[in-house]
Design a protein around this motif. Structure first.
Motif, PDB file in Angstrom:
ATOM      1  N   LYS A 170      37.557  23.811 -78.564  1.00 19.37           N
ATOM      2  CA  LYS A 170      36.732  23.015 -79.485  1.00 19.37           C
ATOM      3  C   LYS A 170      37.525  22.654 -80.741  1.00 19.37           C
ATOM      4  O   LYS A 170      37.476  21.505 -81.216  1.00 19.37           O
ATOM      5  CB  LYS A 170      35.460  23.763 -79.857  1.00 19.37           C
ATOM      6  N   VAL A 214      39.924  19.876 -79.873  1.00 17.14           N
ATOM      7  CA  VAL A 214      39.244  18.590 -79.702  1.00 17.14           C
ATOM      8  C   VAL A 214      38.956  17.972 -81.064  1.00 17.14           C
ATOM      9  O   VAL A 214      39.175  16.771 -81.275  1.00 17.14           O
ATOM     10  CB  VAL A 214      37.938  18.766 -78.900  1.00 17.14           C
ATOM     11  N   ASN A 237      41.163  14.578 -82.260  1.00 16.78           N
ATOM     12  CA  ASN A 237      40.409  13.324 -82.249  1.00 16.78           C
ATOM     13  C   ASN A 237      39.907  12.874 -83.614  1.00 16.78           C
ATOM     14  O   ASN A 237      39.280  11.821 -83.723  1.00 16.78           O
ATOM     15  CB  ASN A 237      39.230  13.444 -81.285  1.00 16.78           C
ATOM     16  N   VAL A 253      30.795  18.062 -80.184  1.00 19.83           N
ATOM     17  CA  VAL A 253      31.705  18.293 -79.053  1.00 19.83           C
ATOM     18  C   VAL A 253      30.884  18.746 -77.846  1.00 19.83           C
ATOM     19  O   VAL A 253      30.250  19.802 -77.886  1.00 19.83           O
ATOM     20  CB  VAL A 253      32.761  19.356 -79.404  1.00 19.83           C
ATOM     21  N   ALA A 269      33.971  19.041 -72.754  1.00 19.35           N
ATOM     22  CA  ALA A 269      35.227  18.913 -73.495  1.00 19.35           C
ATOM     23  C   ALA A 269      35.934  20.256 -73.637  1.00 19.35           C
ATOM     24  O   ALA A 269      37.136  20.294 -73.920  1.00 19.35           O
ATOM     25  CB  ALA A 269      34.967  18.324 -74.873  1.00 19.35           C
ATOM     26  N   TYR A 282      31.927  12.745 -74.446  1.00 20.36           N
ATOM     27  CA  TYR A 282      33.307  13.175 -74.665  1.00 20.36           C
ATOM     28  C   TYR A 282      34.223  11.960 -74.801  1.00 20.36           C
ATOM     29  O   TYR A 282      35.147  11.953 -75.613  1.00 20.36           O
ATOM     30  CB  TYR A 282      33.758  14.080 -73.524  1.00 20.36           C
ATOM     31  N   GLN A 309      36.754  10.383 -78.201  1.00 19.41           N
ATOM     32  CA  GLN A 309      38.174  10.058 -78.079  1.00 19.41           C
ATOM     33  C   GLN A 309      38.509   8.604 -78.394  1.00 19.41           C
ATOM     34  O   GLN A 309      39.680   8.241 -78.504  1.00 19.41           O
ATOM     35  CB  GLN A 309      38.653  10.382 -76.654  1.00 19.41           C
TER      36      GLN A 309
END
Length: 225
Positions: free
Chosen positions: A131, A134, A138, A150, A154, A170, A174
């Protein structure tokens, strides 16, 4: 004695004839018929649901996920951790996905889930680290990812470890990063996500999903244009 030998010979002959007939029917004619029907009626599925890029080269299968990583600094070091190539949409995490560059190489490694309980300390740490990655990967100068946004896919792998799709949520996270790194407009990338999103099967089975391979092929083509 002669009758016994004759009966045995007849039984052996009948068995051999049955073996020959069944071999031809079940081992030759039936497979040829099924293969022929599959090639005519379901050509793409019968050949592995191959996906081709804009040059016509086969780059993977629509049924099997793959990763999009940067080349390893030391290819001879098996312990070196792969680093995601942030130009591309990333799949859900999984040890079962093959390694790839820009879809030009595909190597299937293994398939399977972690089989760890939800409260397993190692799994909890893996999810927390995923997490954080991510969010960090991003978040851009114009877009910040809220950790609460999130989605589960992901940070967790699928049961097979080979899931080719991610959730629209997800993919949305991105979009800004992919647009920025490829010099594209956010709206263009959002449209490609929408174009590569598949709804529920028959309208009620499963969840909406985005095929990462198809989406990255579209991104590559758009970035070149």
């Amino acid at each position: 004695m002669n009758n016994s030998v004759g009966n045995t010979a007849r039984l052996i002959g009948a068995g051999l004839r049955a073996l020959l007939v069944l071999t031809v029917l079940c081992g030759v004619l039936y497979p040829l018929a099924v293969t022929g029907i599959a090639q005519v009626a379901f050509h793409g599925n019968a050949n592995g649901s191959e996906v081709k890029d804009e040059s016509g080269a086969v780059v993977g299968s629509s049924l099997i996920g793959q990763t999009y990583d940067l080349p390893r600094r030391n290819p001879d070091d098996p312990e070196e951790s792969a680093r995601p190539d942030l130009k591309w949409f990333q799949p859900r995490p999984s040890g079962g996905l093959g390694s790839n560059s820009v879809n030009t190489r595909y190597a299937l490694i293994l398939s399977g889930a972690t089989n760890k309980a939800a409260d397993n300390p190692d799994l909890v740490k893996t999810v927390e680290d995923a997490k954080a990655a991510v969010v960090a990967d991003n978040s851009t100068a114009s877009y910040t990812v809220d950790p609460r946004d999130v989605p589960a896919d992901a940070v967790t792998s699928s049961g097979s470890g080979l899931d080719p799709g991610i959730s629209p949520e997800y993919a949305k996270i991105q979009v800004h990063r992919v647009a920025e790194r490829n010099g594209l407009d956010v709206g263009q990338v959002e449209k490609l996500v929408k174009d590569n999103t598949t709804g529920r099967t028959l309208g009620f089975m499963g969840e909406p999903r985005v095929n990462v391979l198809g989406l990255n092929i579209a991104i590559k083509a758009l970035a070149k244009s």
